[in-house]
Design a protein around this motif. Sequence first.
Motif, PDB file in Angstrom:
ATOM      1  N   HIS A 245      49.360 -21.296 -11.106  1.00 62.42           N
ATOM      2  CA  HIS A 245      48.037 -21.991 -11.647  1.00 62.42           C
ATOM      3  C   HIS A 245      48.280 -23.538 -11.377  1.00 62.42           C
ATOM      4  O   HIS A 245      47.280 -24.523 -11.349  1.00 62.42           O
ATOM      5  CB  HIS A 245      47.811 -21.131 -13.475  1.00 62.42           C
ATOM      6  CG  HIS A 245      46.963 -21.769 -13.264  1.00 62.42           C
ATOM      7  ND1 HIS A 245      45.221 -21.061 -13.506  1.00 62.42           N
ATOM      8  CD2 HIS A 245      46.668 -23.293 -14.578  1.00 62.42           C
ATOM      9  CE1 HIS A 245      44.017 -21.791 -14.573  1.00 62.42           C
ATOM     10  NE2 HIS A 245      45.062 -22.675 -14.932  1.00 62.42           N
ATOM     11  N   GLU A 246      49.202 -24.118 -12.329  1.00 63.90           N
ATOM     12  CA  GLU A 246      49.364 -25.973 -12.067  1.00 63.90           C
ATOM     13  C   GLU A 246      49.138 -26.335 -11.237  1.00 63.90           C
ATOM     14  O   GLU A 246      48.678 -27.067 -10.968  1.00 63.90           O
ATOM     15  CB  GLU A 246      50.946 -25.609 -12.981  1.00 63.90           C
ATOM     16  CG  GLU A 246      51.172 -27.315 -13.211  1.00 63.90           C
ATOM     17  CD  GLU A 246      49.932 -27.283 -14.641  1.00 63.90           C
ATOM     18  OE1 GLU A 246      50.235 -28.735 -14.429  1.00 63.90           O
ATOM     19  OE2 GLU A 246      49.881 -26.356 -15.372  1.00 63.90           O
ATOM     20  N   GLY A 247      49.644 -25.685  -9.922  1.00 64.19           N
ATOM     21  CA  GLY A 247      49.237 -26.620  -8.463  1.00 64.19           C
ATOM     22  C   GLY A 247      48.284 -26.780  -8.208  1.00 64.19           C
ATOM     23  O   GLY A 247      47.928 -27.741  -7.524  1.00 64.19           O
ATOM     24  N   PHE A 248      47.285 -25.918  -8.530  1.00 64.77           N
ATOM     25  CA  PHE A 248      46.036 -25.927  -8.530  1.00 64.77           C
ATOM     26  C   PHE A 248      44.910 -26.359  -9.088  1.00 64.77           C
ATOM     27  O   PHE A 248      44.264 -27.192  -8.491  1.00 64.77           O
ATOM     28  CB  PHE A 248      45.087 -24.060  -8.037  1.00 64.77           C
ATOM     29  CG  PHE A 248      45.008 -23.603  -6.977  1.00 64.77           C
ATOM     30  CD1 PHE A 248      43.829 -22.870  -6.271  1.00 64.77           C
ATOM     31  CD2 PHE A 248      46.190 -22.481  -6.880  1.00 64.77           C
ATOM     32  CE1 PHE A 248      43.367 -22.293  -4.944  1.00 64.77           C
ATOM     33  CE2 PHE A 248      46.286 -22.031  -5.610  1.00 64.77           C
ATOM     34  CZ  PHE A 248      44.992 -21.704  -4.777  1.00 64.77           C
ATOM     35  N   LEU A 249      45.874 -26.915 -10.598  1.00 64.67           N
ATOM     36  CA  LEU A 249      44.997 -27.409 -11.206  1.00 64.67           C
ATOM     37  C   LEU A 249      45.461 -29.443 -11.304  1.00 64.67           C
ATOM     38  O   LEU A 249      44.621 -29.675 -11.788  1.00 64.67           O
ATOM     39  CB  LEU A 249      45.195 -27.124 -12.550  1.00 64.67           C
ATOM     40  CG  LEU A 249      44.687 -27.798 -14.069  1.00 64.67           C
ATOM     41  CD1 LEU A 249      43.397 -27.157 -13.595  1.00 64.67           C
ATOM     42  CD2 LEU A 249      45.637 -27.606 -15.130  1.00 64.67           C
ATOM     43  N   ASN A 250      46.384 -29.184 -10.097  1.00 67.31           N
ATOM     44  CA  ASN A 250      47.180 -30.197 -10.207  1.00 67.31           C
ATOM     45  C   ASN A 250      45.698 -31.258  -8.397  1.00 67.31           C
ATOM     46  O   ASN A 250      45.636 -32.350  -9.230  1.00 67.31           O
ATOM     47  CB  ASN A 250      47.953 -31.090  -9.117  1.00 67.31           C
ATOM     48  CG  ASN A 250      49.298 -29.992 -10.234  1.00 67.31           C
ATOM     49  OD1 ASN A 250      49.224 -30.130 -11.370  1.00 67.31           O
ATOM     50  ND2 ASN A 250      50.690 -29.769 -10.032  1.00 67.31           N
ATOM     51  N   MET A 251      44.876 -30.226  -8.019  1.00 67.02           N
ATOM     52  CA  MET A 251      44.033 -29.965  -6.875  1.00 67.02           C
ATOM     53  C   MET A 251      42.955 -30.501  -7.492  1.00 67.02           C
ATOM     54  O   MET A 251      41.944 -31.226  -7.650  1.00 67.02           O
ATOM     55  CB  MET A 251      44.342 -29.334  -5.897  1.00 67.02           C
ATOM     56  CG  MET A 251      45.129 -29.733  -5.357  1.00 67.02           C
ATOM     57  SD  MET A 251      45.863 -31.107  -3.888  1.00 67.02           S
ATOM     58  CE  MET A 251      47.015 -32.213  -5.084  1.00 67.02           C
ATOM     59  N   PHE A 252      42.496 -29.372  -8.295  1.00 64.10           N
ATOM     60  CA  PHE A 252      41.143 -29.103  -8.873  1.00 64.10           C
ATOM     61  C   PHE A 252      41.332 -29.748 -10.121  1.00 64.10           C
ATOM     62  O   PHE A 252      41.296 -28.628 -11.400  1.00 64.10           O
ATOM     63  CB  PHE A 252      40.417 -28.016  -9.259  1.00 64.10           C
ATOM     64  CG  PHE A 252      40.318 -27.070  -7.400  1.00 64.10           C
ATOM     65  CD1 PHE A 252      39.153 -27.973  -6.165  1.00 64.10           C
ATOM     66  CD2 PHE A 252      41.090 -26.911  -6.986  1.00 64.10           C
ATOM     67  CE1 PHE A 252      38.989 -27.553  -5.479  1.00 64.10           C
ATOM     68  CE2 PHE A 252      40.970 -25.714  -5.483  1.00 64.10           C
ATOM     69  CZ  PHE A 252      40.036 -26.405  -4.694  1.00 64.10           C
TER      70      PHE A 252
END
Length: 214
Positions: free
Chosen positions: A85-92
């Motif tokens: 989730h943190e990886g996705f949140l870094n992008m979005f």
Amino acid sequence: MFLLSQKPSIADHYLAELRDVNLQKDRMRFRKNLERIGELLAYELSKTLTFKTEKVETPLGQASSRTLLQPVVLATILRAGLPLHEGFLNMFDKADNAFIGAYRGHHINAEEEFEVEMDYITSPDLTGKILILIDPMLATGRSMEKVYHALLRFGIPAQTHIASVIASPEGVDYLQKRIPHCRLWLGAVDQKLNEHWYIVPGLGDAGDLAYGEK
């Protein structure tokens, strides 16, 4: 279905480290590699979304730029999904977030294998938004299907995407039949599920490896 491992890339290196039983002892590295794969999957997913063109003021003039047209909601199954989730949140980085507590419960019978328990869910309004469901392991697909239908009471999203690091062929087939309009974004698809419904060769329990044994 998008498969990150279909072409050689740095993602293969991250996947190899996630699977390695010796490197798995380093929880921080394990979490970081899940995060990295999340960033790569989010980037690839972003290429399919709709953008609007607008002018951005710079110190020397105006630049024509693209920005996301529809808001994104990242929905994560606790606790294993948090690093991904943190990886996705870094992008979005402007995304709203939903969190779900779902896990394998008691066995019902030989045909249904086990019950999926869900004891916590929080979500913003999903109406007309881009919903991305995040869980590092897609085994049977039953947890993901139950979470998806539970989230629909918060509104009907414009699009739904499902992101996992490692999937089984059985889980992929199950979701493609049960939620055919959802697009899958995967790091790798492994050989099979074993008799205990775990992915082989897989990598073990992602939640325990990231945060310690329950």
